[in-house]
Scaffold this motif. Structure first.
Motif, PDB file in Angstrom:
ATOM      1  N   ARG A   7       1.109  -1.256  -0.010  1.00  0.00           N
ATOM      2  CA  ARG A   7      -0.044   0.007   0.397  1.00  0.00           C
ATOM      3  C   ARG A   7       0.736   1.425  -0.227  1.00  0.00           C
ATOM      4  O   ARG A   7       1.883   1.164   0.961  1.00  0.00           O
ATOM      5  CB  ARG A   7      -1.040   0.140   0.756  1.00  0.00           C
ATOM      6  CG  ARG A   7      -1.976  -0.785   1.461  1.00  0.00           C
ATOM      7  CD  ARG A   7      -2.803  -1.058   2.043  1.00  0.00           C
ATOM      8  NE  ARG A   7      -2.585   0.523   3.117  1.00  0.00           N
ATOM      9  CZ  ARG A   7      -2.948   0.195   4.326  1.00  0.00           C
ATOM     10  NH1 ARG A   7      -2.914  -1.051   5.142  1.00  0.00           N
ATOM     11  NH2 ARG A   7      -2.934   0.952   5.080  1.00  0.00           N
ATOM     12  N   THR A   8       0.476   2.293  -0.445  1.00  0.00           N
ATOM     13  CA  THR A   8       1.208   3.784  -1.108  1.00  0.00           C
ATOM     14  C   THR A   8       1.607   4.129   0.369  1.00  0.00           C
ATOM     15  O   THR A   8       2.776   4.432   0.840  1.00  0.00           O
ATOM     16  CB  THR A   8       0.704   4.439  -2.029  1.00  0.00           C
ATOM     17  OG1 THR A   8       0.168   3.853  -3.291  1.00  0.00           O
ATOM     18  CG2 THR A   8       1.669   5.395  -2.389  1.00  0.00           C
ATOM     19  N   SER A   9       0.444   4.172   1.484  1.00  0.00           N
ATOM     20  CA  SER A   9       0.736   4.892   2.454  1.00  0.00           C
ATOM     21  C   SER A   9       1.744   4.406   3.308  1.00  0.00           C
ATOM     22  O   SER A   9       2.649   4.624   4.352  1.00  0.00           O
ATOM     23  CB  SER A   9      -0.437   5.242   3.301  1.00  0.00           C
ATOM     24  OG  SER A   9      -1.266   3.993   3.570  1.00  0.00           O
ATOM     25  N   ALA A  10       1.504   2.909   3.612  1.00  0.00           N
ATOM     26  CA  ALA A  10       2.044   2.213   4.477  1.00  0.00           C
ATOM     27  C   ALA A  10       3.977   2.590   4.150  1.00  0.00           C
ATOM     28  O   ALA A  10       4.365   2.189   5.541  1.00  0.00           O
ATOM     29  CB  ALA A  10       1.616   0.477   4.639  1.00  0.00           C
ATOM     30  N   PHE A  11       3.747   2.233   2.142  1.00  0.00           N
ATOM     31  CA  PHE A  11       5.304   2.444   2.078  1.00  0.00           C
ATOM     32  C   PHE A  11       6.129   3.808   2.200  1.00  0.00           C
ATOM     33  O   PHE A  11       7.095   3.678   2.487  1.00  0.00           O
ATOM     34  CB  PHE A  11       5.185   1.883   0.737  1.00  0.00           C
ATOM     35  CG  PHE A  11       7.036   2.036  -0.060  1.00  0.00           C
ATOM     36  CD1 PHE A  11       8.082   1.218  -0.064  1.00  0.00           C
ATOM     37  CD2 PHE A  11       6.554   3.106  -0.708  1.00  0.00           C
ATOM     38  CE1 PHE A  11       8.851   1.268  -0.539  1.00  0.00           C
ATOM     39  CE2 PHE A  11       8.524   3.232  -1.179  1.00  0.00           C
ATOM     40  CZ  PHE A  11       9.153   2.314  -1.500  1.00  0.00           C
ATOM     41  N   PHE A  12       5.343   4.667   2.187  1.00  0.00           N
ATOM     42  CA  PHE A  12       5.987   6.277   2.094  1.00  0.00           C
ATOM     43  C   PHE A  12       6.183   6.450   3.979  1.00  0.00           C
ATOM     44  O   PHE A  12       6.676   6.897   4.466  1.00  0.00           O
ATOM     45  CB  PHE A  12       4.854   7.354   1.966  1.00  0.00           C
ATOM     46  CG  PHE A  12       5.368   7.036  -0.118  1.00  0.00           C
ATOM     47  CD1 PHE A  12       6.408   6.772  -0.239  1.00  0.00           C
ATOM     48  CD2 PHE A  12       4.438   7.052  -1.089  1.00  0.00           C
ATOM     49  CE1 PHE A  12       6.825   7.454  -1.937  1.00  0.00           C
ATOM     50  CE2 PHE A  12       4.522   7.518  -2.086  1.00  0.00           C
ATOM     51  CZ  PHE A  12       5.529   7.374  -2.635  1.00  0.00           C
ATOM     52  N   GLY A  13       4.913   5.772   5.144  1.00  0.00           N
ATOM     53  CA  GLY A  13       4.895   6.070   6.650  1.00  0.00           C
ATOM     54  C   GLY A  13       6.747   5.224   6.671  1.00  0.00           C
ATOM     55  O   GLY A  13       6.973   5.928   7.739  1.00  0.00           O
ATOM     56  N   SER A  14       7.149   4.202   6.429  1.00  0.00           N
ATOM     57  CA  SER A  14       8.118   3.139   6.298  1.00  0.00           C
ATOM     58  C   SER A  14       9.201   3.881   5.883  1.00  0.00           C
ATOM     59  O   SER A  14      10.411   4.476   6.778  1.00  0.00           O
ATOM     60  CB  SER A  14       8.126   2.157   5.757  1.00  0.00           C
ATOM     61  OG  SER A  14       7.017   1.060   6.171  1.00  0.00           O
ATOM     62  N   ILE A  15       9.235   4.849   4.985  1.00  0.00           N
ATOM     63  CA  ILE A  15      10.376   5.653   4.093  1.00  0.00           C
ATOM     64  C   ILE A  15      10.459   7.080   5.398  1.00  0.00           C
ATOM     65  O   ILE A  15      11.938   7.341   5.562  1.00  0.00           O
ATOM     66  CB  ILE A  15      10.407   6.334   2.775  1.00  0.00           C
ATOM     67  CG1 ILE A  15       9.826   4.382   1.902  1.00  0.00           C
ATOM     68  CG2 ILE A  15      11.158   6.961   2.357  1.00  0.00           C
ATOM     69  CD1 ILE A  15      11.761   4.162   1.876  1.00  0.00           C
ATOM     70  N   LEU A  16       9.214   7.530   5.999  1.00  0.00           N
ATOM     71  CA  LEU A  16       9.460   8.930   6.557  1.00  0.00           C
ATOM     72  C   LEU A  16      10.008   8.390   7.272  1.00  0.00           C
ATOM     73  O   LEU A  16      11.124   9.288   8.636  1.00  0.00           O
ATOM     74  CB  LEU A  16       8.004   8.921   6.043  1.00  0.00           C
ATOM     75  CG  LEU A  16       7.606  10.370   7.517  1.00  0.00           C
ATOM     76  CD1 LEU A  16       9.095  11.504   6.795  1.00  0.00           C
ATOM     77  CD2 LEU A  16       6.833  10.643   7.818  1.00  0.00           C
ATOM     78  N   PHE A  17       9.747   7.337   8.628  1.00  0.00           N
ATOM     79  CA  PHE A  17       9.912   6.967   9.392  1.00  0.00           C
ATOM     80  C   PHE A  17      11.263   6.475   9.832  1.00  0.00           C
ATOM     81  O   PHE A  17      12.223   6.750  10.368  1.00  0.00           O
ATOM     82  CB  PHE A  17       8.886   5.646  10.271  1.00  0.00           C
ATOM     83  CG  PHE A  17       7.744   6.363  10.660  1.00  0.00           C
ATOM     84  CD1 PHE A  17       7.880   7.782  11.697  1.00  0.00           C
ATOM     85  CD2 PHE A  17       6.443   6.065  10.362  1.00  0.00           C
ATOM     86  CE1 PHE A  17       6.377   8.088  12.466  1.00  0.00           C
ATOM     87  CE2 PHE A  17       5.624   5.968  10.775  1.00  0.00           C
ATOM     88  CZ  PHE A  17       5.328   6.880  11.899  1.00  0.00           C
ATOM     89  N   ALA A  18      12.074   5.894   8.521  1.00  0.00           N
ATOM     90  CA  ALA A  18      13.419   5.407   8.590  1.00  0.00           C
ATOM     91  C   ALA A  18      14.151   6.643   8.500  1.00  0.00           C
ATOM     92  O   ALA A  18      15.221   6.982   8.661  1.00  0.00           O
ATOM     93  CB  ALA A  18      13.363   4.608   7.053  1.00  0.00           C
ATOM     94  N   LEU A  19      13.707   7.797   7.324  1.00  0.00           N
ATOM     95  CA  LEU A  19      14.482   8.639   7.148  1.00  0.00           C
ATOM     96  C   LEU A  19      14.361  10.056   8.240  1.00  0.00           C
ATOM     97  O   LEU A  19      15.802  10.782   8.864  1.00  0.00           O
ATOM     98  CB  LEU A  19      13.834   9.418   5.975  1.00  0.00           C
ATOM     99  CG  LEU A  19      14.193   9.185   5.125  1.00  0.00           C
ATOM    100  CD1 LEU A  19      13.312  10.118   4.184  1.00  0.00           C
ATOM    101  CD2 LEU A  19      15.735   8.940   4.681  1.00  0.00           C
TER     102      LEU A  19
END
Length: 73
Positions: A7-19
């Motif tokens: 899911r797009t929201s899960a993917f970008f949320g993971s990227i955001l939290f990693a950054l």
């Protein structure tokens, strides 16, 4: 079988939290480097201070665990 991580929201949320985690870790490392009476990077890399490298590694793991717990919880 669903692929929640696609899911797009899960993917970008993971990227955001990693950054965010990397940024918080790097800032905390810089703060600790400024608080110490010597330059950590120079001591570890140029002077090969293994004892200090072990202390910095333990500090890094501790900061990473705290950041991960704060982001997860």
């Amino acid at each position: 079988m669903t692929m929640e991580w696609l899911r797009t929201s899960a993917f970008f949320g993971s990227i955001l939290f990693a950054l965010m985690g990397v940024l918080i870790f790097w800032l905390s490392f810089l703060i600790i480097d400024k608080l110490t009476p010597y330059n950590l990077w120079e001591e570890i890399v140029e002077k090969q201070n293994k004892a200090l490298a072990l202390v910095v590694a333990a500090m890094s793991l501790g900061i990473c665990i705290i950041v991960a717990a704060a982001i997860h919880g």
